[in-house]
Design a protein around this motif. Structure first.
Motif, short mmCIF file in Angstrom:
data_model
loop_
_atom_site.label_atom_id
_atom_site.label_comp_id
_atom_site.label_asym_id
_atom_site.label_seq_id
_atom_site.Cartn_x
_atom_site.Cartn_y
_atom_site.Cartn_z
N GLY A 55 -32.95 31.18 -31.74
CA GLY A 55 -33.53 30.72 -30.49
C GLY A 55 -35.02 30.54 -30.60
N GLY A 56 -35.57 29.69 -29.72
CA GLY A 56 -37.00 29.51 -29.67
C GLY A 56 -37.70 30.82 -29.33
N GLY A 57 -38.78 31.12 -30.04
CA GLY A 57 -39.49 32.36 -29.82
C GLY A 57 -38.86 33.56 -30.47
N GLN A 58 -37.83 33.35 -31.28
CA GLN A 58 -37.14 34.46 -31.94
C GLN A 58 -37.47 34.41 -33.43
OE1 GLN A 58 -33.08 35.11 -30.66
NE2 GLN A 58 -32.52 35.95 -32.65
N ASN A 59 -38.64 34.94 -33.78
CA ASN A 59 -39.15 34.86 -35.14
C ASN A 59 -38.53 35.94 -36.03
OD1 ASN A 59 -41.52 32.80 -35.07
ND2 ASN A 59 -41.85 34.08 -33.27
N TYR A 60 -38.18 35.54 -37.24
CA TYR A 60 -37.65 36.49 -38.22
C TYR A 60 -38.76 36.86 -39.20
CZ TYR A 60 -34.72 38.58 -41.81
OH TYR A 60 -34.15 39.46 -42.70
N PRO A 61 -38.96 38.14 -39.50
CA PRO A 61 -38.19 39.31 -39.05
C PRO A 61 -38.77 40.02 -37.83
CG PRO A 61 -39.59 39.95 -40.87
CD PRO A 61 -39.87 38.48 -40.63
N ASP A 62 -39.91 39.57 -37.31
CA ASP A 62 -40.64 40.33 -36.29
C ASP A 62 -39.80 40.64 -35.06
OD1 ASP A 62 -42.69 40.04 -38.06
OD2 ASP A 62 -43.82 38.58 -36.88
N ASP A 63 -39.07 39.64 -34.55
CA ASP A 63 -38.34 39.81 -33.30
C ASP A 63 -36.94 40.41 -33.49
OD1 ASP A 63 -40.38 38.83 -31.57
OD2 ASP A 63 -39.95 36.82 -32.30
N TYR A 64 -36.70 40.97 -34.67
CA TYR A 64 -35.44 41.63 -34.95
C TYR A 64 -35.60 43.16 -35.04
CZ TYR A 64 -33.52 37.01 -35.78
OH TYR A 64 -33.09 35.71 -35.61
N ALA A 65 -36.78 43.64 -34.67
CA ALA A 65 -37.05 45.08 -34.76
C ALA A 65 -36.17 45.87 -33.82
CB ALA A 65 -38.53 45.35 -34.46
N VAL A 66 -35.93 45.35 -32.60
CA VAL A 66 -35.14 46.08 -31.61
C VAL A 66 -33.69 46.19 -32.06
CG1 VAL A 66 -34.18 45.94 -29.28
CG2 VAL A 66 -36.63 45.63 -29.64
N ILE A 67 -33.10 45.07 -32.48
CA ILE A 67 -31.70 45.12 -32.88
C ILE A 67 -31.54 45.97 -34.15
CG2 ILE A 67 -31.57 43.05 -34.36
CD1 ILE A 67 -29.06 44.04 -31.61
N ASN A 68 -32.53 45.96 -35.02
CA ASN A 68 -32.48 46.80 -36.21
C ASN A 68 -32.57 48.28 -35.84
OD1 ASN A 68 -32.14 44.87 -38.28
ND2 ASN A 68 -34.32 44.37 -38.24
N GLU A 69 -33.37 48.60 -34.83
CA GLU A 69 -33.47 50.00 -34.38
C GLU A 69 -32.14 50.47 -33.80
OE1 GLU A 69 -35.80 52.67 -31.00
OE2 GLU A 69 -36.75 50.85 -31.76
N LEU A 70 -31.51 49.64 -32.99
CA LEU A 70 -30.21 50.01 -32.43
C LEU A 70 -29.18 50.21 -33.53
CD1 LEU A 70 -30.13 47.61 -29.36
CD2 LEU A 70 -30.38 50.09 -29.31
#
Length: 620
Positions: free
Chosen positions: A234-249
């Protein structure tokens, strides 16, 4: 023999296994299905430590798998968003909006971001800007309507600084009054960038609330029977920065939906560089069964984006699209990366396939590729997709936009949009999904209703009989069909020995309920990997604990998600379905509720009102 942790008995279990299509019971060991069969045979597998759960004759299906869902981005924002999904009237929608505006502190906004259609409302219209301003005179409001428009109240215009001197952005239009002042209506003509960029100016949640928000979004999906999803970036969903939350879960063992995620090119002009970087950083399959890399897309290059704004004419892709796309697909083919690409119209698909065929002639595709959406794809291009080893991921966007499509292209054109039956006849892999959260709803039962009836949310019949699916085939697209799109077709999608123990116990029997009520089905028990991730009705004592939605002003905390017709309200995550039905006596889903007659219904003719909701019980 492996220890059997759980046995489910006394059910109507649809396995989607041709050898044992319907059974009474199943046994689970180590998160997988150990054996299915009749009650007597399965109960013999139990020892003194085995938990035995009585299904009370309910229908059970494999866990649903959304082949195209923006779940990671949606999770980061879910707790900030007021849901109009399933809400029956403009009056109800405005009441929710007013209550949320009164509860939202500055500088936060009230956001209604997709998942609804004006045709779901009994008034069959959009709310007006005047109504938005009356409901929320002081709190900024942003209401997204498909990818066609956004409505802003005066408070939002003031916060954004929009005035008569504000220029129209490229590809978008700010509607103005006779004095040149913005009215609050933003039009995508045809680019949706004006909608994205305006929403992007709203405040975001702190990370700790994004974690909570994602958990609540996954629980809402579990409530509707989702156990797996393929994230389309999705737009604004940069890898890897915006995957920190899902990685924490994932790290904290808090995943309740299996996610395979695609990497989405973010900036026009640097898409190839993104993929060069990412293909050196990771590889499809990295991760595990709960969270893994799936491939590239759905955006490979911005020049290939043909947004499905049926209010506007079909966009013509620029001449440089082919050259930009070809270099990226060449890289992905060399690296053996699966990829997917957004393509609404056959004219776009035709040009994309020309590129794919050229690349494949030089560097044969070693893995799958996916055409997403494909509403107007032709038989010729379906055959070309199949010949290259590709599949098609379809969604229920037409359930929300069918009336608009018919206005532009005619009823005949809508009769096979998309031509799902033809795709299946030609042997092309097909997976079903929603494309939630900004256009269509994340509710899989709306899609199953649309596939099996051919109707929009407003009740317009789109498909001819040739394109309507039987209920079993529609369900297969949501299970085994979708599993192909993450390369997991051998481990999920059926309730058979050796596959994941992902299953859903339904509030209503999908195979027996009246067609109009398919869209209102939900889960009363959702199990992922043998663990309960949601429970309601007679199973509600097993519902796993979940922290309250945060922050305190979150719409989810007060209103929850998709509208629950059986209780005439939204469905908060912490209030699972309490029972199969209330104490009212009539079997009709609407007239059966005596309290329904006291709703604030803004129409005089009750027959017209109930008819708009598709009731046929003739209760008067």
């Amino acid at each position: 023999m492996s220890a059997i942790q759980v046995i489910y008995k006394n059910g109507k279990i649809t396995t989607l296994d041709r050898q044992h299509p319907e059974v009474e019971a199943l046994a689970i060991s180590d998160g997988k299905i150990f054996q299915v069969g009749d009650n007597q045979d399965i109960l013999k597998l139990a020892d003194r430590d085995t938990k035995i759960i009585d299904l009370n004759g309910r229908r059970v299906i494999p866990g649903l798998n959304d082949s195209h869902l923006h779940i990671i981005r949606g999770g980061l924002n879910y707790n900030m968003e007021l849901r109009w999904e399933g809400v029956p009237s403009v009056a109800d929608a405005l009441r929710l909006l007013k209550e949320q505006a009164d509860n939202t502190p500055a500088p936060q906004w009230v956001r209604v971001v997709g998942g609804w259609s004006e045709f779901q409302f009994i008034e069959r219209r959009l709310p007006t800007l005047e109504e938005l301003n009356k409901a929320a005179p002081d709190t900024p409001v942003f209401v997204l309507h498909l990818y066609a428009r956004a409505m802003l109240n005066r408070a939002a215009l003031n916060v954004l600084g929009f005035n008569k001197d504000t220029p129209d952005p490229p590809g978008g239009k700010i509607q103005r009054d006779e004095k040149g002042e913005p009215t609050g209506l933003l039009l995508a003509t045809p680019s949706a960038m004006i909608l994205y960029s305006t929403l992007g100016k709203a405040p975001t949640l702190p990370v700790e609330d994004q974690v909570n928000s994602t958990r609540h979004f996954m629980r809402e999906l579990n409530r509707l029977g989702i156990t797996s999803a393929i994230d389309a970036g999705g737009g604004g969903q940069n890898y890897p920065d915006d995957y920190a939350v899902i990685n924490e879960l994932h790290k904290n063992d808090q995943m309740t939906v299996r996610i395979a995620y695609n990497l989405f090119a973010q900036k026009a002009g640097s898409e190839l560089q993104d993929y060069q970087k990412w293909t050196d950083m990771t590889f499809p399959g990295d991760g595990d069964s709960l969270l893994q890399v799936n491939g590239a897309g759905e955006n490979l290059t911005w020049s290939a984006g043909d947004f499905e704004n049926f209010v506007e004419p079909r966009p013509v892709l620029p001449e440089n699209m082919e050259s930009e796309l070809e270099s990226i697909v060449e890289l992905l083919a060399e690296k053996k990366w699966p990829f997917r690409i957004h393509a609404t119209y056959d004219e776009s698909i035709d040009r994309m396939l020309n590129v794919f065929e050229r690349v494949n002639s030089r560097q044969p595709f070693a893995t799958r590729f996916i055409i997403d959406h494909a509403e107007t794809v032709s038989e010729r291009n379906i055959e070309r997709i199949g010949a290259l080893g590709g599949g098609i991921a379809i969604q229920h966007r037409m359930a929300f936009q069918g009336e608009t499509f018919v206005q532009r292209y005619g009823q005949e054109a809508a009769a096979a949009t998309p031509p799902v039956k033809k795709m299946l006849e030609l042997g092309v892999p097909v997976g079903a999904g929603t494309d939630a959260t900004r256009v269509a709803s994340y509710n899989p039962w709306v899609c199953l209703y649309w596939l099996s009836t051919g109707k929009t949310l407003g009740g317009l019949s789109l498909f001819d009989e040739k394109n309507i699916l039987d209920r079993k085939t529609a369900l297969e697209l949501w299970t085994k069909g979708s599993a192909w799109f993450s390369g997991e077709q051998n481990v999920k999608g059926a309730l058979t020995a050796g596959e994941y123990a992902d299953l859903v116990v339904l509030s209503d029997d999908y195979f027996q309920v009246e067609a109009e009520n398919i869209q209102w089905i939900e889960s009363v028990l959702t199990v992922m990997g043998g663990k309960v991730v949601y429970a309601g009705a007679e199973f509600k004592q097993d519902d796993p604990p979940l922290p309250p939605a945060s922050p305190d002003w979150s719409p989810v905390k007060k209103f929850g998600g998709y509208w629950r017709r059986s209780e005439n309200r939204n469905a908060p995550s912490l209030q699972p379905l309490q029972s199969e039905s209330c104490a009212c006596s009539n079997s009709c889903g609407m007239h059966g509720h005596s309290h329904a007659w006291f709703m604030d219904v803004p129409v005089k003719d009750k027959k017209s009102f109930w008819g708009a909701l598709g009731c046929s019980c003739f209760a008067f």
